[in-house]
Design a protein around this motif. Structure first.
Motif, PDB file in Angstrom:
ATOM      1  N   GLY A   1       0.871  -1.241  -0.170  1.00  0.00           N
ATOM      2  CA  GLY A   1       0.035  -0.255  -0.038  1.00  0.00           C
ATOM      3  C   GLY A   1       0.852   1.201   0.031  1.00  0.00           C
ATOM      4  N   LEU A   2       0.400   2.141   0.829  1.00  0.00           N
ATOM      5  CA  LEU A   2       0.914   3.393   0.847  1.00  0.00           C
ATOM      6  C   LEU A   2       2.430   3.298   1.158  1.00  0.00           C
ATOM      7  CD1 LEU A   2       0.775   6.636   0.544  1.00  0.00           C
ATOM      8  CD2 LEU A   2      -0.229   6.677   2.895  1.00  0.00           C
ATOM      9  N   GLY A   3       2.518   2.603   2.195  1.00  0.00           N
ATOM     10  CA  GLY A   3       4.024   2.508   2.741  1.00  0.00           C
ATOM     11  C   GLY A   3       5.067   2.001   1.625  1.00  0.00           C
ATOM     12  N   ALA A   4       4.579   1.076   1.113  1.00  0.00           N
ATOM     13  CA  ALA A   4       5.074   0.396  -0.084  1.00  0.00           C
ATOM     14  C   ALA A   4       5.651   1.521  -1.297  1.00  0.00           C
ATOM     15  CB  ALA A   4       4.537  -0.683  -0.944  1.00  0.00           C
ATOM     16  N   ALA A   5       4.739   2.463  -1.481  1.00  0.00           N
ATOM     17  CA  ALA A   5       4.882   3.792  -2.443  1.00  0.00           C
ATOM     18  C   ALA A   5       5.837   4.467  -1.670  1.00  0.00           C
ATOM     19  CB  ALA A   5       3.609   4.254  -2.716  1.00  0.00           C
ATOM     20  N   ILE A   6       5.913   4.885  -0.519  1.00  0.00           N
ATOM     21  CA  ILE A   6       7.061   5.578   0.095  1.00  0.00           C
ATOM     22  C   ILE A   6       8.262   5.077   0.035  1.00  0.00           C
ATOM     23  CG2 ILE A   6       7.558   6.714   2.381  1.00  0.00           C
ATOM     24  CD1 ILE A   6       4.413   6.947   3.010  1.00  0.00           C
ATOM     25  N   ALA A   7       8.303   3.896   0.290  1.00  0.00           N
ATOM     26  CA  ALA A   7       9.678   3.339   0.427  1.00  0.00           C
ATOM     27  C   ALA A   7      10.271   3.210  -0.788  1.00  0.00           C
ATOM     28  CB  ALA A   7       9.427   1.626   0.888  1.00  0.00           C
ATOM     29  N   ARG A   8       9.566   3.095  -1.960  1.00  0.00           N
ATOM     30  CA  ARG A   8      10.052   3.074  -3.252  1.00  0.00           C
ATOM     31  C   ARG A   8      10.515   4.481  -3.850  1.00  0.00           C
ATOM     32  NH1 ARG A   8       5.178   0.019  -4.692  1.00  0.00           N
ATOM     33  NH2 ARG A   8       5.551  -2.091  -5.066  1.00  0.00           N
ATOM     34  N   GLN A   9       9.794   5.592  -3.311  1.00  0.00           N
ATOM     35  CA  GLN A   9      10.154   6.779  -3.421  1.00  0.00           C
ATOM     36  C   GLN A   9      11.353   7.372  -2.903  1.00  0.00           C
ATOM     37  OE1 GLN A   9      10.083  10.552  -4.990  1.00  0.00           O
ATOM     38  NE2 GLN A   9       7.980   9.097  -5.394  1.00  0.00           N
ATOM     39  N   PHE A  10      11.545   6.764  -1.584  1.00  0.00           N
ATOM     40  CA  PHE A  10      12.772   7.135  -1.064  1.00  0.00           C
ATOM     41  C   PHE A  10      14.128   6.398  -1.992  1.00  0.00           C
ATOM     42  CE2 PHE A  10      10.354   9.059   2.562  1.00  0.00           C
ATOM     43  CZ  PHE A  10      11.354  10.011   2.917  1.00  0.00           C
ATOM     44  N   GLY A  11      13.746   5.247  -2.244  1.00  0.00           N
ATOM     45  CA  GLY A  11      14.693   4.486  -3.132  1.00  0.00           C
ATOM     46  C   GLY A  11      15.226   5.223  -4.112  1.00  0.00           C
ATOM     47  N   THR A  12      14.326   5.586  -5.100  1.00  0.00           N
ATOM     48  CA  THR A  12      14.747   6.442  -6.165  1.00  0.00           C
ATOM     49  C   THR A  12      15.639   7.809  -5.839  1.00  0.00           C
ATOM     50  OG1 THR A  12      12.736   7.919  -6.197  1.00  0.00           O
ATOM     51  CG2 THR A  12      12.457   5.655  -7.338  1.00  0.00           C
ATOM     52  N   ARG A  13      15.421   8.284  -4.397  1.00  0.00           N
ATOM     53  CA  ARG A  13      16.189   9.549  -4.265  1.00  0.00           C
ATOM     54  C   ARG A  13      17.484   9.233  -3.602  1.00  0.00           C
ATOM     55  NH1 ARG A  13      12.590  14.296  -3.469  1.00  0.00           N
ATOM     56  NH2 ARG A  13      10.424  13.662  -4.698  1.00  0.00           N
ATOM     57  N   GLY A  14      17.949   8.046  -3.514  1.00  0.00           N
ATOM     58  CA  GLY A  14      19.248   7.481  -3.227  1.00  0.00           C
ATOM     59  C   GLY A  14      19.449   7.486  -1.703  1.00  0.00           C
ATOM     60  N   HIS A  15      18.195   7.129  -1.061  1.00  0.00           N
ATOM     61  CA  HIS A  15      18.205   6.551   0.284  1.00  0.00           C
ATOM     62  C   HIS A  15      18.598   5.018   0.425  1.00  0.00           C
ATOM     63  CE1 HIS A  15      16.395  10.187   2.215  1.00  0.00           C
ATOM     64  NE2 HIS A  15      16.702  10.777   1.040  1.00  0.00           N
ATOM     65  N   HIS A  16      19.167   4.647   1.353  1.00  0.00           N
ATOM     66  CA  HIS A  16      19.133   2.967   1.812  1.00  0.00           C
ATOM     67  C   HIS A  16      17.715   2.969   2.710  1.00  0.00           C
ATOM     68  CE1 HIS A  16      20.052  -0.954   2.758  1.00  0.00           C
ATOM     69  NE2 HIS A  16      19.169  -0.711   3.963  1.00  0.00           N
ATOM     70  N   VAL A  17      16.600   2.357   2.058  1.00  0.00           N
ATOM     71  CA  VAL A  17      15.455   2.248   2.870  1.00  0.00           C
ATOM     72  C   VAL A  17      15.373   0.787   3.643  1.00  0.00           C
ATOM     73  CG1 VAL A  17      12.970   2.311   2.258  1.00  0.00           C
ATOM     74  CG2 VAL A  17      14.425   3.460   0.742  1.00  0.00           C
ATOM     75  N   ILE A  18      14.921   0.889   4.800  1.00  0.00           N
ATOM     76  CA  ILE A  18      14.533  -0.203   5.492  1.00  0.00           C
ATOM     77  C   ILE A  18      13.127  -0.263   5.471  1.00  0.00           C
ATOM     78  CG2 ILE A  18      14.497  -1.131   7.838  1.00  0.00           C
ATOM     79  CD1 ILE A  18      17.157   1.269   7.232  1.00  0.00           C
ATOM     80  N   VAL A  19      12.586  -1.298   5.052  1.00  0.00           N
ATOM     81  CA  VAL A  19      11.255  -1.642   4.717  1.00  0.00           C
ATOM     82  C   VAL A  19      10.542  -2.582   6.092  1.00  0.00           C
ATOM     83  CG1 VAL A  19       9.465  -2.930   3.113  1.00  0.00           C
ATOM     84  CG2 VAL A  19      11.675  -1.909   2.191  1.00  0.00           C
ATOM     85  N   ASN A  20       9.950  -1.796   6.886  1.00  0.00           N
ATOM     86  CA  ASN A  20       9.528  -2.483   7.963  1.00  0.00           C
ATOM     87  C   ASN A  20       7.993  -3.264   7.826  1.00  0.00           C
ATOM     88  OD1 ASN A  20       7.209  -1.426  10.150  1.00  0.00           O
ATOM     89  ND2 ASN A  20       8.703  -2.803  11.243  1.00  0.00           N
ATOM     90  N   TYR A  21       8.081  -4.334   8.491  1.00  0.00           N
ATOM     91  CA  TYR A  21       6.818  -5.238   8.186  1.00  0.00           C
ATOM     92  C   TYR A  21       6.423  -5.693   9.465  1.00  0.00           C
ATOM     93  CZ  TYR A  21       9.575  -9.135   7.666  1.00  0.00           C
ATOM     94  OH  TYR A  21      10.527 -10.194   8.137  1.00  0.00           O
ATOM     95  N   ARG A  22       5.250  -6.097   9.773  1.00  0.00           N
ATOM     96  CA  ARG A  22       4.897  -6.949  10.969  1.00  0.00           C
ATOM     97  C   ARG A  22       4.638  -8.201  10.452  1.00  0.00           C
ATOM     98  NH1 ARG A  22       0.228  -8.500  13.423  1.00  0.00           N
ATOM     99  NH2 ARG A  22      -1.020  -7.263  12.077  1.00  0.00           N
ATOM    100  N   THR A  23       3.685  -8.467   9.378  1.00  0.00           N
ATOM    101  CA  THR A  23       3.515  -9.700   8.809  1.00  0.00           C
ATOM    102  C   THR A  23       3.936  -9.580   7.236  1.00  0.00           C
ATOM    103  OG1 THR A  23       1.327  -9.328   8.423  1.00  0.00           O
ATOM    104  CG2 THR A  23       1.825 -10.554  10.630  1.00  0.00           C
ATOM    105  N   GLY A  24       3.640 -10.575   6.425  1.00  0.00           N
ATOM    106  CA  GLY A  24       4.197 -10.313   5.071  1.00  0.00           C
ATOM    107  C   GLY A  24       5.666 -10.168   4.609  1.00  0.00           C
ATOM    108  N   ALA A  25       6.381 -11.131   5.223  1.00  0.00           N
ATOM    109  CA  ALA A  25       7.794 -10.935   4.822  1.00  0.00           C
ATOM    110  C   ALA A  25       8.155 -10.990   3.236  1.00  0.00           C
ATOM    111  CB  ALA A  25       8.514 -12.138   5.385  1.00  0.00           C
ATOM    112  N   ALA A  26       7.358 -11.858   2.416  1.00  0.00           N
ATOM    113  CA  ALA A  26       7.405 -12.123   1.208  1.00  0.00           C
ATOM    114  C   ALA A  26       7.047 -10.710   0.635  1.00  0.00           C
ATOM    115  CB  ALA A  26       6.515 -12.900   0.533  1.00  0.00           C
ATOM    116  N   ASP A  27       6.062  -9.887   0.951  1.00  0.00           N
ATOM    117  CA  ASP A  27       5.769  -8.707   0.490  1.00  0.00           C
ATOM    118  C   ASP A  27       7.069  -8.000   0.685  1.00  0.00           C
ATOM    119  OD1 ASP A  27       3.222  -9.396  -0.572  1.00  0.00           O
ATOM    120  OD2 ASP A  27       2.307  -8.972   1.350  1.00  0.00           O
TER     121      ASP A  27
END
Length: 254
Positions: A13-39
Motif C-alpha cells: 500500500g502507501l508504505g510501499a510507495a513511500i519506500a520506493r520513492q525514497f529508494g529513487t532518491r538515493g536513500h538506503h530504505v529499511i522496509v519495516n513489516y509486521r507480517t508479510g515477509a514475502a511482500d
C-alpha cells in the motif's frame, strides 16, 4: 554513505510507495513489516531493480522491545538513522457513529495509533539528537479535520497523532530534528479500493483538482519532500495532500 530511511508498514500500500520513492532518491530504505515477509522482500527487490538500496526489518511497532531490537540492529549496520516515516496502520479504524461504537473498538484505534508512534519516536530521538540531525514524518489524515460519516475513532486518533507530533517537534527542534505530518485525503490502496469505487470514488474525483482519486505515489512524493532537510524550518506543521478537496468543498468545517 547514503542516508538511511526507515519506513514502517512498508510491505504494501502507501508504505510501499513511500519506500520506493525514497529508494529513487538515493536513500538506503529499511522496509519495516509486521507480517508479510514475502511482500517486504518484493519491495526490497523493486527498489534494488531501479538502482536503489534497501533491506527489510520485521517488528511490531506497538511493541517497545521489538522496536528497540529493530532500531539497535539498524544502527549497528548503518551507524545512523536519518529519516523515519511513521506509516504503519497499527489499528484499522472502526467506522461507526458513537451510538454504535464500543469503548473497546474506540480505545483500540486511539491507543494503537499512538503506540506505533510513541515507541518508535522515543527510540530514534536519542541517536538523532546525538548525530545532530534527523527527520520524522508521521502519516496523518484529513480525517482529523472533518466530522461525520463514522470517522469518530479514526479522526480522534489522527488528531491525537498530529498533537503528539507537535510536541515532539517542540522538544527536538533545537537538536536538529525536524518533525512534520503529512495528512492525505482519500487514497486508492488495496485497503480502500473497494470503498473508492462507484459513486463515492466519482464524487471524490470530481471534487479534486487532479480529476481523480489520490494514488499512493502522490502521497509518497509529498512525504519525500517533507523529509527534505530544506524543510527544517517547517517543523511542527502539517502538509495536507487532498487533491484540493478542502478548498473545493469548503474546508474542514464543511
Amino acid at each position: 554513505m547514503p542516508p538511511t530511511t526507515l519506513v514502517t508498514g512498508a510491505a504494501r500500500g502507501l508504505g510501499a510507495a513511500i519506500a520506493r520513492q525514497f529508494g529513487t532518491r538515493g536513500h538506503h530504505v529499511i522496509v519495516n513489516y509486521r507480517t508479510g515477509a514475502a511482500d517486504a522482500a518484493d519491495i526490497v527487490r523493486d527498489i534494488e531493480a531501479t538502482g536503489g538500496s534497501a533491506s527489510s526489518a520485521r517488528a511490531d511497532v506497538t511493541d517497545p522491545l521489538a522496536v528497540d531490537q529493530m532500531v539497535t540492529g539498524i544502527l549497528a549496520t548503518h551507524g545512523r538513522i536519518d529519516t523515519v516515516v511513521v506509516n504503519a496502520n497499527t489499528a484499522p479504524p472502526p467506522f461507526a457513529a458513537l451510538a454504535d461504537l464500543s469503548w473497546t473498538a474506540f480505545a483500540s484505534k486511539v491507543t494503537g495509533e499512538l503506540a506505533g508512534a510513541f515507541h518508535l519516536t522515543k527510540r530514534v530521538l536519542e541517536p538523532m539528537r546525538a548525530q545532530g540531525a534527523g527527520r520524522i514524518v508521521y502519516i496523518g489524515s484529513t480525517a482529523a479535520d472533518y466530522v461525520g460519516e463514522g470517522r469518530l475513532a479514526h479522526g480522534t486518533a489522527k488528531s491525537a497523532l498530529a498533537t503528539f507530533a507537535r510536541h515532539v517537534a517542540a522538544e527536538s527542534a533545537r537538536d536538529g530534528v525536524s518533525v512534520l505530518v503529512v495528512a492525505p485525503g482519500a487514497v486508492r490502496t488495496p485497503a480502500t479500493a473497494e470503498v473508492l469505487t462507484g459513486e463515492r470514488g466519482a464524487v471524490i474525483a470530481r471534487e479534486s483538482v487532479l480529476g481523480r482519486v489520490l494514488e499512493p505515489d502522490d502521497v509518497a512524493a509529498a512525504v519525500a519532500l517533507a523529509a527534505d532537510p530544506a524543510l527544517r524550518a517547517a517543523t511542527g506543521t502539517t502538509l495536507r495532500i487532498d487533491g484540493g478537496w478542502s478548498v473545493l468543498v469548503g474546508g474542514p468545517s464543511s
